[in-house]
Scaffold this motif. Structure first.
Motif, PDB file in Angstrom:
ATOM      1  N   PRO B  76       1.005  -1.238   0.032  1.00 55.78           N
ATOM      2  CA  PRO B  76       0.095  -0.128   0.074  1.00 55.78           C
ATOM      3  C   PRO B  76       0.923   1.102   0.132  1.00 55.78           C
ATOM      4  N   ASP B  77       1.821   1.484   0.820  1.00 54.86           N
ATOM      5  CA  ASP B  77       2.653   2.575   0.736  1.00 54.86           C
ATOM      6  C   ASP B  77       4.071   2.173   0.576  1.00 54.86           C
ATOM      7  N   PRO B  78       4.480   2.200  -0.501  1.00 59.15           N
ATOM      8  CA  PRO B  78       5.806   1.294  -0.790  1.00 59.15           C
ATOM      9  C   PRO B  78       6.810   2.379  -0.666  1.00 59.15           C
ATOM     10  N   VAL B  79       7.966   2.044  -0.075  1.00 62.92           N
ATOM     11  CA  VAL B  79       9.126   2.775   0.149  1.00 62.92           C
ATOM     12  C   VAL B  79      10.135   2.388  -0.962  1.00 62.92           C
ATOM     13  N   THR B  80      10.150   3.309  -1.998  1.00 63.90           N
ATOM     14  CA  THR B  80      10.908   3.046  -3.312  1.00 63.90           C
ATOM     15  C   THR B  80      12.313   4.041  -3.122  1.00 63.90           C
ATOM     16  N   LEU B  81      13.547   3.311  -3.287  1.00 64.67           N
ATOM     17  CA  LEU B  81      14.535   3.742  -3.145  1.00 64.67           C
ATOM     18  C   LEU B  81      15.306   3.581  -4.419  1.00 64.67           C
ATOM     19  N   VAL B 112      -7.055   8.993 -10.422  1.00 63.39           N
ATOM     20  CA  VAL B 112      -7.669   7.931 -11.207  1.00 63.39           C
ATOM     21  C   VAL B 112      -7.119   6.564 -10.560  1.00 63.39           C
ATOM     22  N   GLN B 113      -8.405   5.709 -10.773  1.00 64.53           N
ATOM     23  CA  GLN B 113      -8.149   4.560 -10.134  1.00 64.53           C
ATOM     24  C   GLN B 113      -7.987   3.404 -11.625  1.00 64.53           C
ATOM     25  N   GLU B 114      -6.965   2.691 -11.798  1.00 65.43           N
ATOM     26  CA  GLU B 114      -6.599   2.043 -12.883  1.00 65.43           C
ATOM     27  C   GLU B 114      -5.809   0.698 -12.387  1.00 65.43           C
ATOM     28  N   LYS B 115      -6.393  -0.282 -12.992  1.00 65.50           N
ATOM     29  CA  LYS B 115      -5.907  -1.606 -12.366  1.00 65.50           C
ATOM     30  C   LYS B 115      -5.491  -1.817 -11.190  1.00 65.50           C
ATOM     31  N   CYS B 116      -6.788  -1.170 -10.440  1.00 63.50           N
ATOM     32  CA  CYS B 116      -6.430  -1.220  -8.627  1.00 63.50           C
ATOM     33  C   CYS B 116      -5.566  -0.798  -8.154  1.00 63.50           C
ATOM     34  N   VAL B 117      -5.062   0.495  -8.780  1.00 60.54           N
ATOM     35  CA  VAL B 117      -3.929   1.318  -8.147  1.00 60.54           C
ATOM     36  C   VAL B 117      -4.373   2.751  -8.416  1.00 60.54           C
ATOM     37  N   PHE B 118      -4.264   3.547  -7.572  1.00 62.28           N
ATOM     38  CA  PHE B 118      -4.623   4.988  -7.655  1.00 62.28           C
ATOM     39  C   PHE B 118      -3.395   5.738  -8.208  1.00 62.28           C
ATOM     40  N   HIS B 119      -3.609   6.639  -8.994  1.00 62.25           N
ATOM     41  CA  HIS B 119      -2.825   7.531  -9.757  1.00 62.25           C
ATOM     42  C   HIS B 119      -3.279   8.996  -9.683  1.00 62.25           C
ATOM     43  N   PHE B 129     -10.215  22.478  -2.372  1.00 68.82           N
ATOM     44  CA  PHE B 129     -10.010  22.240  -3.540  1.00 68.82           C
ATOM     45  C   PHE B 129     -11.014  21.270  -4.038  1.00 68.82           C
ATOM     46  N   GLU B 130     -11.246  21.008  -5.418  1.00 73.52           N
ATOM     47  CA  GLU B 130     -12.363  20.149  -5.801  1.00 73.52           C
ATOM     48  C   GLU B 130     -11.399  18.726  -6.488  1.00 73.52           C
ATOM     49  N   LEU B 131     -11.892  17.658  -6.039  1.00 69.18           N
ATOM     50  CA  LEU B 131     -11.195  16.421  -6.495  1.00 69.18           C
ATOM     51  C   LEU B 131     -12.199  15.815  -7.418  1.00 69.18           C
ATOM     52  N   SER B 132     -11.499  15.429  -8.606  1.00 66.88           N
ATOM     53  CA  SER B 132     -12.138  14.663  -9.697  1.00 66.88           C
ATOM     54  C   SER B 132     -11.648  13.180  -9.505  1.00 66.88           C
ATOM     55  N   ILE B 133     -12.505  12.355  -9.618  1.00 67.10           N
ATOM     56  CA  ILE B 133     -12.334  10.924  -9.395  1.00 67.10           C
ATOM     57  C   ILE B 133     -12.870  10.097 -10.636  1.00 67.10           C
ATOM     58  N   LEU B 134     -11.966   9.236 -11.323  1.00 66.86           N
ATOM     59  CA  LEU B 134     -12.328   8.655 -12.231  1.00 66.86           C
ATOM     60  C   LEU B 134     -11.932   7.075 -12.029  1.00 66.86           C
ATOM     61  N   ASN B 135     -12.933   6.261 -12.197  1.00 56.10           N
ATOM     62  CA  ASN B 135     -12.637   4.901 -11.860  1.00 56.10           C
ATOM     63  C   ASN B 135     -12.475   4.130 -13.633  1.00 56.10           C
ATOM     64  N   LYS B 136     -11.524   3.771 -13.977  1.00 52.22           N
ATOM     65  CA  LYS B 136     -11.061   3.133 -15.116  1.00 52.22           C
ATOM     66  C   LYS B 136     -11.324   1.499 -15.333  1.00 52.22           C
ATOM     67  N   ASP B 137     -11.588   1.058 -14.186  1.00 50.34           N
ATOM     68  CA  ASP B 137     -11.670  -0.301 -13.996  1.00 50.34           C
ATOM     69  C   ASP B 137     -13.305  -0.838 -13.823  1.00 50.34           C
ATOM     70  N   ASP B 185     -12.168   0.578   0.024  1.00 54.62           N
ATOM     71  CA  ASP B 185     -12.547  -0.629   0.914  1.00 54.62           C
ATOM     72  C   ASP B 185     -12.714  -1.916   0.149  1.00 54.62           C
ATOM     73  N   ALA B 186     -12.942  -2.068  -1.055  1.00 56.80           N
ATOM     74  CA  ALA B 186     -13.361  -3.168  -1.824  1.00 56.80           C
ATOM     75  C   ALA B 186     -11.826  -3.733  -2.139  1.00 56.80           C
ATOM     76  N   HIS B 187     -10.680  -3.105  -2.096  1.00 50.33           N
ATOM     77  CA  HIS B 187      -9.596  -3.439  -2.338  1.00 50.33           C
ATOM     78  C   HIS B 187      -8.356  -2.811  -1.629  1.00 50.33           C
ATOM     79  N   ASN B 188      -8.036  -3.729  -0.496  1.00 46.73           N
ATOM     80  CA  ASN B 188      -7.556  -3.043   0.777  1.00 46.73           C
ATOM     81  C   ASN B 188      -6.038  -2.652   0.646  1.00 46.73           C
ATOM     82  N   TRP B 189      -5.344  -2.927  -0.691  1.00 47.94           N
ATOM     83  CA  TRP B 189      -4.141  -2.607  -0.983  1.00 47.94           C
ATOM     84  C   TRP B 189      -3.953  -1.235  -1.658  1.00 47.94           C
ATOM     85  N   MET B 190      -5.184  -0.928  -2.096  1.00 44.90           N
ATOM     86  CA  MET B 190      -5.132   0.550  -2.843  1.00 44.90           C
ATOM     87  C   MET B 190      -4.992   1.762  -1.652  1.00 44.90           C
ATOM     88  N   SER B 191      -3.970   2.680  -2.085  1.00 49.17           N
ATOM     89  CA  SER B 191      -3.677   3.875  -1.211  1.00 49.17           C
ATOM     90  C   SER B 191      -3.284   5.023  -2.015  1.00 49.17           C
TER      91      SER B 191
END
Lengths: 247, 253
Positions: B76-81, B112-119, B129-137, B185-191
């Motif tokens: 969910p919260d990768p530490v990318t080095l 954007v939600q794509e392949k069960c990952v937030f971008h 602010f206003e948040l625009s939310i798109l589900n591509k899946d 909540d449907a995909h508990n790894w998405m963050s």
């Protein structure tokens, strides 16, 4: 909140120990009607509610650890049972309804036996804890359609199209694939309810079920479907879900 | 046992200090009334690094909707080095800066939600602010946003998106915290995360862990880095007019 009728002795003792004095409103020489109501509400709250919801309204009363789900933390201002859009505070009527009816599947009892004026006074206390200063607007709930076989069939179709089965399962028994990993705001384990029991948090009232689907249950994984389902579709799901109950 | 995410929550409310892991509510506390104006200042070029003593990040089995979400595990919260242990996706912010360069606030942000990952995974925004939310899946996602307040999190909104290519727009205004956590909540790894700011002196580190903050007034500032998997760390930076200051923020030894 915990009933003075149904509470365990320990909670009653805790409530008594807390005492009304802990929440007594500061004396005012000439309090207005609203102030008097709030002061009265604080006395009732100390007697009836603080054992679970805590003197400060933070859900950390002395009896909180023995109930599941945990008592609501009013300070955070998040409420499950609303007729307002997701993220908005509840209306006074929403709060009054919950105090009056209680919440099924939880330790929150009905306080129907309290006079309505006392229950409304408690609404004021909860509003103050949650810092609700606006008058939230409820969503519009159109008149319910006649229940028919065609409506129930439509409800089943919409239930699937909206992917309710992801959590509630194909047959509504709460065994959907995502039900195993659900968590509430406090990251506590939570399950999708078994809809076939016919017991719903806010009762079997059709309008209440409409509101649950349209606005979601904030603080839980149940989302709002207001933007993704038309009113006639929500009504169809409401009656389909009610038809699942094994009466 | 606390997960890394729980540790972040538990660390909130403590100010960053002396090289210890600390964070957010207090460490990212910001000036409430920013005054924009002309600046003849300098800049800060920096890097956020991570030491060797880092525990493994939480991994979750991708256990559903595999035809869309893929197989295996997700973090969910990768530490990318980077090879030089530079930390990707840390938010770096000048703390308590009350005046500085002009700020054209963006009013709309996207997720954007794509392949069960937030971008994107992490971004920064003004406090409203206003948040625009798109589900591509073609699966149910529910975008569930929380305001982080100390150790607690409170729902800001929770919206179902059961169909592909559906868009929702939601106005967001934080009242108590400064960080927004987003999950499904449907995909508990998405963050995903949005860090809000009262000023424009904010950056997100690149894949090398590097960041740049421009048009900073001359002076000495506290610079705070925050990452969802690590918490916060700070350092001080001295900025001179028409010059670039170098800054290194290190998590761990």
């Amino acid at each position: 909140m915990i009933s003075h009728r149904s509470a365990a002795g320990m909670l009653l003792l805790a409530s008594a120990l807390l005492g009304a004095s802990a929440l007594s409103a500061p004396a005012a020489e000439r309090p207005g009607r609203a102030q008097a109501s709030l002061a009265k509400g604080k006395e009732i709250y100390a007697r009836e509610c603080a054992a679970c919801h805590g003197v400060k309204g933070d859900g950390e009363g002395p009896g909180a650890h023995i109930v599941n789900p945990k008592p609501r933390n009013f300070i955070l201002g998040v409420f499950k049972l609303r007729t307002t859009p997701s993220g908005q505070p509840p209306t006074d009527d929403d709060l009054l309804r919950t105090i009056t009816q209680g919440i099924a599947h939880s330790a929150m009892p009905s306080f129907r036996e309290l006079p309505e004026a006392d229950r409304r006074a408690l609404v004021g206390v909860v509003r103050q804890f949650a810092d609700i200063k606006t008058a939230p607007r409820p969503i519009a709930i159109p008149a319910a359609p006649e229940v028919s076989a065609a409506l129930l069939e439509k409800g089943k179709t919409v239930y699937t199209a909206l992917k309710c089965q992801t959590c509630h399962g194909d047959t509504g028994t709460g065994d959907g694939a995502s039900s195993l990993t659900l968590k509430d705001d406090a990251k506590g384990r939570i399950w999708a309810p078994d809809l076939t029991t016919g017991v719903f948090k806010s009762g079997d009232d059709a309008k209440a079920l409409y509101a649950r689907i349209a606005t979601g249950l904030d603080g839980t994984p149940m989302p709002s479907y207001a933007s993704q389902a038309k009113p006639d579709e929500i009504w169809a799901v409401v009656h389909y879900v009610r038809s699942l109950a094994k009466r | 046992m606390l997960s890394r995410r729980d540790m972040i929550g538990a660390s909130m409310g403590f100010a960053a200090c002396g090289g210890s892991l600390a964070l957010a509510g207090a460490a990212l506390a910001q000036a409430s009334s920013y005054v924009p104006g002309a600046v003849i200042g300098g800049g800060i070029d920096g890097i956020v690094r991570v030491g060797d003593n880092l525990s493994a990040a939480e991994q979750i089995i991708i256990g559903k909707d595999n035809h869309i979400c893929g197989e295996g595990h997700a973090t969910p919260d990768p530490v990318t080095l980077s090879d030089e242990r530079g930390l990707k996706n840390a938010v770096v912010m000048i703390k308590d800066i009350a005046r500085g360069k002009p700020w054209a606030k963006r009013e709309r942000f996207d997720i954007v939600q794509e392949k069960c990952v937030f971008h994107p995974y992490i971004q920064f925004a003004p406090r409203s602010f206003e948040l625009s939310i798109l589900n591509k899946d073609p699966v149910l996602h529910n975008i569930h946003a929380y305001e982080i307040i100390g150790r607690a999190r409170r729902t800001l909104f929770n919206i179902a998106q059961p169909q592909a290519n559906q868009v929702d727009r939601h106005k967001v205004a934080l009242t108590r915290g400064s960080i927004i956590e987003i999950d499904c909540d449907a995909h508990n790894w998405m963050s995903a995360w949005i860090v809000t700011s009262d000023h424009p002196y904010v950056a997100v580190t690149d894949s090398a862990g590097r960041f740049a903050i421009d048009d900073v007034p001359a002076g000495e500032f506290e610079l705070v880095a925050w990452h969802p998997g690590l918490g916060s760390m700070s350092t001080r930076a001295k900025v001179a007019s028409k010059a670039r200051a170098a800054a290194t923020i290190s998590f761990g030894a």
